[in-house]
Design a protein around this motif. Structure first.
Motif, PDB file in Angstrom:
ATOM      1  N   LYS A  90       0.016   3.637   7.393  1.00 11.33           N
ATOM      2  CA  LYS A  90      -0.561   3.841   8.586  1.00 11.33           C
ATOM      3  C   LYS A  90       0.216   3.737   9.800  1.00 11.33           C
ATOM      4  CE  LYS A  90      -4.006   0.904   6.232  1.00 11.33           C
ATOM      5  NZ  LYS A  90      -5.222  -0.259   6.045  1.00 11.33           N
ATOM      6  N   SER A 139       0.803  -1.258   0.083  1.00 13.75           N
ATOM      7  CA  SER A 139      -0.015   0.049  -0.117  1.00 13.75           C
ATOM      8  C   SER A 139       0.992   1.154  -0.058  1.00 13.75           C
ATOM      9  CB  SER A 139      -0.950  -0.104   1.349  1.00 13.75           C
ATOM     10  OG  SER A 139      -1.671   1.320   1.334  1.00 13.75           O
ATOM     11  N   ASN A 156      -3.096  10.255  10.175  1.00 16.72           N
ATOM     12  CA  ASN A 156      -3.674   8.961   9.763  1.00 16.72           C
ATOM     13  C   ASN A 156      -3.463   8.731   8.266  1.00 16.72           C
ATOM     14  OD1 ASN A 156      -4.256   8.201  12.552  1.00 16.72           O
ATOM     15  ND2 ASN A 156      -6.108   9.362  12.339  1.00 16.72           N
ATOM     16  N   ASN A 157      -3.119   7.406   8.093  1.00 21.69           N
ATOM     17  CA  ASN A 157      -3.112   6.904   6.564  1.00 21.69           C
ATOM     18  C   ASN A 157      -2.462   8.033   5.604  1.00 21.69           C
ATOM     19  OD1 ASN A 157      -4.357   4.597   7.452  1.00 21.69           O
ATOM     20  ND2 ASN A 157      -6.555   5.581   6.939  1.00 21.69           N
ATOM     21  N   LYS A 191      -0.351   3.964   1.292  1.00 18.29           N
ATOM     22  CA  LYS A 191      -1.164   4.843   2.632  1.00 18.29           C
ATOM     23  C   LYS A 191      -0.353   4.258   3.633  1.00 18.29           C
ATOM     24  CE  LYS A 191      -4.285   6.954   0.403  1.00 18.29           C
ATOM     25  NZ  LYS A 191      -4.548   8.341   0.572  1.00 18.29           N
TER      26      LYS A 191
END
Length: 286
Positions: free
Chosen positions: A52, A48, A88-89, A50
């Motif tokens: 986290k 990913s 976040n993310n 993103k």
């Protein structure tokens, strides 16, 4: 425009582009190579882009810090992680913004050499970025890679050359796909060497930047070409280890030519000889 990415198959002039752009008043040129930025970020972040948690961000931060010499690296790393931990993310462009804002005090356009990278992936994640994609004659590119790797056995991997053919294919395929894209400029290494001033001006026009005198030189960064300068400038056939093998093969080929040019009667005499061995001589085996 926050970012200019330099891509290519390796040994095709990506570092040379960095060296040319280095020192421009409106650019922060990051030294070294952050090879496969998106790919490695994707693999080391659970497939990913993103982010986290801060643990996955550490890999990306270390990748950049490894390439530069600055004071208080550990403090900078902790500060970046602390800031990102509150978010976040985080997407990869946010993470990259945070890393480079802690490395450079000035808010200039950042230039990063990421070499073998997917152009479509860059454009998707960094929508306002521009890409300089380098291509080179595969023959000289592969030979350059051979010379570069051969002189330093520690810097050589068994699949390096097989991978280089694949990289070349992907590089030319991408050049074909994105040659008309407004945010992508395809540059031939040969044009940069043969017509440096003309090609450099073309690059700066693409970047919407005025050419400065310092950028008309082919390299400025201290780190550029350090390995090449310390290495061998010899051509492949001049390397002693392989020259002996090559000369032996040349000798064998000459013998084979002489044998094949013999008269037919002479060949028949050989086959009639009771000492004649029909198996090929080991000398003739390549």
């Amino acid at each position: 425009m926050k970012y200019i990415f330099v891509t290519g198959a390796g040994r095709c002039g990506t570092n040379l582009i960095n060296g040319i752009l280095d020192g421009h008043s409106r650019l922060n040129v990051f030294p070294g190579e952050v090879t496969n930025l998106l790919y490695h970020s994707f693999i080391n972040n659970g497939f990913s882009l993103k982010f986290k948690n801060s643990d996955n961000v550490k890999f990306l931060i270390n990748t950049f810090l490894r390439e530069i010499k600055i004071d208080r690296k550990s403090q900078r790393k902790k500060r970046i992680i602390k800031i990102l931990a509150s978010k976040n993310n985080c997407s990869i462009n946010v993470v990259l913004d945070m890393i480079l804002s802690n490395l450079y005090s000035s808010k200039k356009t950042n230039v990063i050499n990421i070499q073998n990278e997917n152009i479509s992936g860059i454009l998707e994640n960094f929508k306002d970025s521009k890409i300089i994609h380098m291509i080179r004659n595969p023959y000289t590119q592969i030979n350059s890679r051979y010379l570069f790797r051969h002189k330093n056995p520690i810097n050589y991997s068994g699949n390096d050359f097989s991978e280089s053919f694949k990289r070349n294919y992907i590089s030319f395929k991408q050049a074909s796909l994105f040659k008309k894209h407004k945010n992508v400029k395809i540059i031939k290494f040969e044009n940069l060497i043969d017509y440096p001033e003309k090609t450099i001006k073309k690059i700066f026009k693409f970047l919407n930047l005025k050419v400065e005198k310092k950028n008309l030189k082919l390299t400025r960064q201290n780190k550029i070409f350090v390995s090449t300068l310390k290495g061998s400038n010899k051509k492949s056939f001049q390397i002693i280890k392989y020259r002996k093998v090559l000369m032996n093969k040349v000798l064998v080929v000459l013998i084979m030519v002489l044998v094949s040019s013999c008269e037919e009667e002479q060949v028949e005499d050989w086959t009639d000889d009771p000492k004649y061995d029909p198996k090929p001589n080991s000398l003739l085996r390549f």
